[in-house]
Enzyme design. Structure first.
Site, PDB file in Angstrom:
ATOM      1  N   ASP A 158      -6.281  19.766 -14.219  1.00  0.00           N
ATOM      2  CA  ASP A 158      -6.742  18.478 -14.742  1.00  0.00           C
ATOM      3  C   ASP A 158      -6.397  18.484 -16.229  1.00  0.00           C
ATOM      4  O   ASP A 158      -7.015  19.193 -17.024  1.00  0.00           O
ATOM      5  CB  ASP A 158      -8.249  18.348 -14.512  1.00  0.00           C
ATOM      6  CG  ASP A 158      -8.805  17.000 -14.987  1.00  0.00           C
ATOM      7  OD1 ASP A 158      -8.128  16.325 -15.784  1.00  0.00           O
ATOM      8  OD2 ASP A 158      -9.925  16.643 -14.573  1.00  0.00           O
ATOM      9  N   LYS A 183      -7.984   7.249 -19.185  1.00  0.00           N
ATOM     10  CA  LYS A 183      -8.264   7.784 -20.517  1.00  0.00           C
ATOM     11  C   LYS A 183      -7.068   7.566 -21.458  1.00  0.00           C
ATOM     12  O   LYS A 183      -6.726   6.441 -21.726  1.00  0.00           O
ATOM     13  CB  LYS A 183      -8.661   9.255 -20.387  1.00  0.00           C
ATOM     14  CG  LYS A 183      -9.694   9.522 -19.273  1.00  0.00           C
ATOM     15  CD  LYS A 183     -11.030   8.842 -19.508  1.00  0.00           C
ATOM     16  CE  LYS A 183     -11.956   8.836 -18.297  1.00  0.00           C
ATOM     17  NZ  LYS A 183     -12.202  10.115 -17.661  1.00  0.00           N
ATOM     18  N   TYR A 220     -15.037  18.918 -14.573  1.00  0.00           N
ATOM     19  CA  TYR A 220     -15.432  17.516 -14.705  1.00  0.00           C
ATOM     20  C   TYR A 220     -16.499  17.208 -13.657  1.00  0.00           C
ATOM     21  O   TYR A 220     -16.279  17.442 -12.473  1.00  0.00           O
ATOM     22  CB  TYR A 220     -14.211  16.595 -14.548  1.00  0.00           C
ATOM     23  CG  TYR A 220     -14.589  15.159 -14.332  1.00  0.00           C
ATOM     24  CD1 TYR A 220     -15.193  14.414 -15.352  1.00  0.00           C
ATOM     25  CD2 TYR A 220     -14.397  14.542 -13.102  1.00  0.00           C
ATOM     26  CE1 TYR A 220     -15.570  13.107 -15.145  1.00  0.00           C
ATOM     27  CE2 TYR A 220     -14.775  13.234 -12.896  1.00  0.00           C
ATOM     28  CZ  TYR A 220     -15.364  12.522 -13.909  1.00  0.00           C
ATOM     29  OH  TYR A 220     -15.751  11.222 -13.683  1.00  0.00           O
ATOM     30  N   ARG A 228       0.839  -1.203   0.000  1.00  0.00           N
ATOM     31  CA  ARG A 228       0.000   0.000   0.000  1.00  0.00           C
ATOM     32  C   ARG A 228       0.874   1.254   0.000  1.00  0.00           C
ATOM     33  O   ARG A 228       0.548   2.267  -0.599  1.00  0.00           O
ATOM     34  CB  ARG A 228      -0.957   0.021   1.211  1.00  0.00           C
ATOM     35  CG  ARG A 228      -1.681   1.354   1.357  1.00  0.00           C
ATOM     36  CD  ARG A 228      -2.915   1.345   2.243  1.00  0.00           C
ATOM     37  NE  ARG A 228      -2.837   0.508   3.415  1.00  0.00           N
ATOM     38  CZ  ARG A 228      -2.042   0.742   4.477  1.00  0.00           C
ATOM     39  NH1 ARG A 228      -1.260   1.801   4.508  1.00  0.00           N
ATOM     40  NH2 ARG A 228      -2.034  -0.088   5.498  1.00  0.00           N
TER      41      ARG A 228
HETATM   42  C1  LIG Z   1     -12.620  10.633 -16.487  1.00  0.00           C
HETATM   43  C2  LIG Z   1     -12.176  11.937 -15.986  1.00  0.00           C
HETATM   44  C3  LIG Z   1     -11.926  12.131 -14.625  1.00  0.00           C
HETATM   45  C4  LIG Z   1     -12.172  11.056 -13.580  1.00  0.00           C
HETATM   46  O1  LIG Z   1     -11.383   9.933 -13.753  1.00  0.00           O
HETATM   47  P1  LIG Z   1     -11.836   8.415 -13.402  1.00  0.00           P
HETATM   48  O2  LIG Z   1     -10.648   7.640 -13.789  1.00  0.00           O
HETATM   49  O3  LIG Z   1     -13.063   8.124 -14.204  1.00  0.00           O
HETATM   50  O4  LIG Z   1     -12.132   8.353 -11.934  1.00  0.00           O
HETATM   51  C5  LIG Z   1     -11.472  13.384 -14.229  1.00  0.00           C
HETATM   52  N1  LIG Z   1     -11.290  14.388 -15.114  1.00  0.00           N
HETATM   53  C6  LIG Z   1     -11.532  14.245 -16.419  1.00  0.00           C
HETATM   54  C7  LIG Z   1     -11.305  15.387 -17.346  1.00  0.00           C
HETATM   55  C8  LIG Z   1     -11.986  13.013 -16.905  1.00  0.00           C
HETATM   56  O5  LIG Z   1     -12.245  12.875 -18.211  1.00  0.00           O
END
Ligand SMILES: *Cc1c(COP(=O)(O)O)cnc(C)c1O
Length: 373
Positions: A170, A195, A99, A47
């Site tokens: 982000d 992503k 988001y 962890r």
């Molecule tokens: C998908 C996404 C998130 C969240 O990520 P997860 O892996 O689904 O928890 C945050 N910001 C953006 C821009 C995203 O596309």
């Protein structure tokens, strides 16, 4: 070294007696102590750290030109760890089209502890107006979801530095190959590795990269290690494997994204296209200055309303109707119905994640779908 080289070599952190060229998956949850009680292998308990996670964190640190990285079990936990590290009673500024998962976290889990103003971050004057005595952070998302708004990172970094705030970005839609917020003045970069970094729609994960190992970063590392929302060794292995082709995938996504945007912009059944690569996009010049390419994400407004938009997503055959983005396969979705009844996303908005199929097949798919609506 350039991104292509870092992506392939920065994950090969440790030496293995079997002389592996590629690091194996290390499933051990615990590691042997030396006679003096120390840990000569550098790991104590999985962890806290694990060889596969360290490899992933090392690559992302180098790709983002940062000082350190924390990997998480999802993008949402990466963001949540930042909010958990913020002192209760603080105020943060976030984008009006943040988001939606993070917006939900701030409005529910952190409703009693963090005050937030959701504003249009493309308006720099608005930011200055919202900075208060207890403001600690500006959270930026660029390109944004789902309107592909572009925020000027350098300009906001100037404001943020002048007021002693933390600037977090982000950068999921850009990936580390198209944009490096730390080089533009950000203090923290966040990715949903689910992503583009994962890229094959088969692993969930998130990451934070810091410009500097400071007190705030120590708090985040603490949330990661003690909170324990960590990715599994197998997830880290998959991500390290995926990153090796990230630079080349981003070229393909960007080429297809641009071609689809240009095709859709001239289509009579499309009212608007949001893609930062188009000269018609209000953030085009900023995107050109702070990104290497424009990526594979675009949104369109279909002429008509929700019925026409939903009809279109039902008629395409190659594009899979599903949420998420950044995989090799093209995805399409009616965004408002994913975000729920309180969304501000237009009802006729379709979000597209351009995959790596041949562009002629993707355009032909839209042609046959438009012909039916
Ligand atoms: C998908 C996404 C998130 C969240 O990520 P997860 O892996 O689904 O928890 C945050 N910001 C953006 C821009 C995203 O596309």
């Amino acid at each position: 070294m350039r991104a292509e080289t870092i992506a392939i070599h920065a994950g090969n952190l440790y030496e293995i007696s079997t002389q592996d060229v590629t690091p194996p998956i290390n499933l051990s949850t615990t590691f042997l102590r030396n006679e003096d009680g120390g840990y000569s292998g550098g790991h104590m308990y999985s962890r806290v750290s694990n060889p596969n996670r360290s490899a992933l964190e090392n690559i992302l640190t180098e790709l983002e030109q940062g000082a350190d990285c924390c990997a998480f079990s999802s993008g949402n936990t990466a963001g949540m760890s930042v909010f958990q590290a913020i002192k209760p009673g603080s105020h943060i500024i976030a984008p009006d089209d943040m988001y939606w998962g993070f917006k939900k976290q701030l409005q529910t889990i952190f409703a009693d502890t963090i005050a937030i103003d959701f504003i249009d971050l493309t308006d720099l004057n608005l930011i200055e107006q919202h900075i208060k005595g207890n403001t600690v952070m500006i959270w930026v998302e660029t390109p944004s979801n789902p309107l592909l708004k572009i925020t000027d990172l350098k300009a906001i970094a100037k404001i943020s530095k002048a007021h002693g705030l933390i600037l977090a970005c982000d950068s999921t839609f850009a990936s580390p190959c198209l944009q490096n917020p730390i080089a533009l003045g950000a203090d923290l970069v966040m990715h949903s590795t689910t992503k583009y970094i994962g890229g094959h729609s088969d692993v969930l994960g998130g990451a934070l990269i810091t410009a500097e190992k400071n007190e705030f970063w120590e708090k985040i590392r603490n949330v990661q290690q003690i909170g324990g929302a960590v990715p599994s060794p197998f997830d880290c292995f998959l991500l390290v494997r995926s990153i090796k082709t990230l630079a080349y995938r981003m070229r393909g996504h960007s080429t297809n994204g641009m071609a689809l945007a240009q095709y859709l912009e001239q289509h009579p059944k499309v009212a608007a296209v949001y893609y930062p690569g188009l000269t018609s996009h209000p953030g085009h010049e900023t995107a050109k200055a702070q990104m290497r390419d424009f990526g594979g994400m675009l949104s369109i407004l279909v002429k008509g309303g929700a019925p026409e938009a939903r009809n279109l997503v039902n008629k395409v055959k190659i594009f899979a109707q599903a949420t998420s983005l950044g995989g090799v396969e093209s995805l399409i979705e009616h965004r408002a119905s994913v975000e729920g009844p309180d969304t501000k996303t237009p009802q006729n908005l379709i979000r597209i994640s351009a995959g790596l199929e041949h562009i002629d097949d993707l355009i032909a798919d839209f042609e046959q779908a438009f012909a039916q609506i």
